[in-house]
Design an enzyme around this catalytic site. Structure first.
Site, PDB file in Angstrom:
ATOM      1  CB  ALA A  83     119.740  97.770 -11.699  1.00 57.30           C
ATOM      2  N   GLY A  98     115.944  94.987  -9.696  1.00 55.95           N
ATOM      3  CA  GLY A  98     117.051  94.241  -9.108  1.00 55.95           C
ATOM      4  C   GLY A  98     116.952  94.126  -7.604  1.00 55.95           C
ATOM      5  CD  GLU A 110     115.741  90.679 -11.254  1.00 55.53           C
ATOM      6  OE1 GLU A 110     115.648  89.878 -12.203  1.00 55.53           O
ATOM      7  OE2 GLU A 110     116.312  91.788 -11.347  1.00 55.53           O
ATOM      8  CD  GLU A 124     113.160  94.498 -13.804  1.00 55.47           C
ATOM      9  OE1 GLU A 124     113.999  94.197 -12.954  1.00 55.47           O
ATOM     10  OE2 GLU A 124     111.926  94.352 -13.615  1.00 55.47           O
TER      11      GLU A 124
END
Length: 260
Positions: free
Chosen positions: A66, A112, A115, A135
């Site tokens: 992200a 992300g 994910e 993360e």
């Protein structure tokens, strides 16, 4: 919607979405998530598109995570909203899409980005791919479904280790873990995904839609996967695709599914 961070190519019966932020290693920001939401919705509603492939520009990254600069100063409330809206508008959307989605993982798929790949129906990786959920090294946890989908795919213990160590694994280990279905050279990545898309496109879109729903139900705490399967199985008997598929089989010819 005018796309700034993605582009779409359509060929035969499938479409390829490419995330195009090479200077940011294709990192997901708010705009990119919005564009992907619109693109997936529109392609899912297009009866001509039977499979969607998603990848990233270049060979360095599928999605390297992200865009941290967008949320580094968020409050608790804003953090919850970021996770909730992202899951609703993109990650859960992809998982439950009636059109099959293949992740073509080229290079880094981190945070992300992994994910996003986890939300797809299955994954193919290039030999240079690297995957992980880093993360906790930033003082946060995966917020786009990573703590749920990764254990479902590779088991609780392996997922816990990857999440807690913030480690990356290579494509071969991802294959051994069952995280990806195939590992090929970078040059072979999209051709293989397109070959798989072609094979999927030959089958009943109606049956595939029900299969996705039934498989997903088995991983939901509030659903009875067997009951969903029974209902979906029965529903197929009332479709034109079932009539065509069984007739073609008995007549020893290739089925031409109407998609209804």
């Amino acid at each position: 919607m005018k796309y700034e961070n993605i582009y779409i190519e359509e060929e035969k019966q499938w479409a390829t979405i490419t995330i195009n932020r090479p200077t940011k290693l294709n990192a997901l920001n708010k705009r990119t998530i919005e564009e992907l939401h619109v693109a997936f919705k529109e392609l899912d509603e297009d009866p001509e598109i039977k499979v969607i492939i998603i990848t990233g520009t270049g060979e360095k990254a599928f999605v390297a995570g992200a865009d941290i600069s967008e949320f580094a100063h968020f409050s608790v409330k804003e953090g919850r909203q970021l996770s909730a809206m992202g899951q609703k508008n993109l990650f859960n959307l992809i998982e439950n899409l009636t059109t099959p989605v293949i992740a073509a993982i080229n290079g880094f798929a981190l945070g992300g980005g992994l994910e996003l790949a986890l939300a797809c129906h299955f994954r193919v990786a290039s030999s240079n791919a690297r995957m992980g959920l880093p993360e906790v090294s930033l003082g946060v946890i995966p917020g786009y479904g990573g703590t749920q989908r990764l254990p479902q795919l590779i088991g609780k213990g392996r997922a816990m280790e990857l999440i807690m160590t913030a480690s990356m694994i290579d494509a071969d280990k991802a294959f051994a873990y069952g995280l990806v279905n195939h590992v090929v050279s970078p040059e072979e990545l999209l051709p293989l995904c397109e070959k798989l898309a072609s094979r999927i496109s030959n089958n009943s879109t109606v049956a595939i839609k029900h299969a996705i729903k039934a498989v997903n139900a088995g991983f939901k705490y509030d659903a009875d996967g067997y009951a969903v399967e029974i209902d979906a199985f029965g529903h197929c008997f009332g479709t034109d695709d079932f009539k065509e598929g069984t007739t073609a089989f008995l007549e020893k010819r290739k089925a031409d599914f109407p998609g209804s």
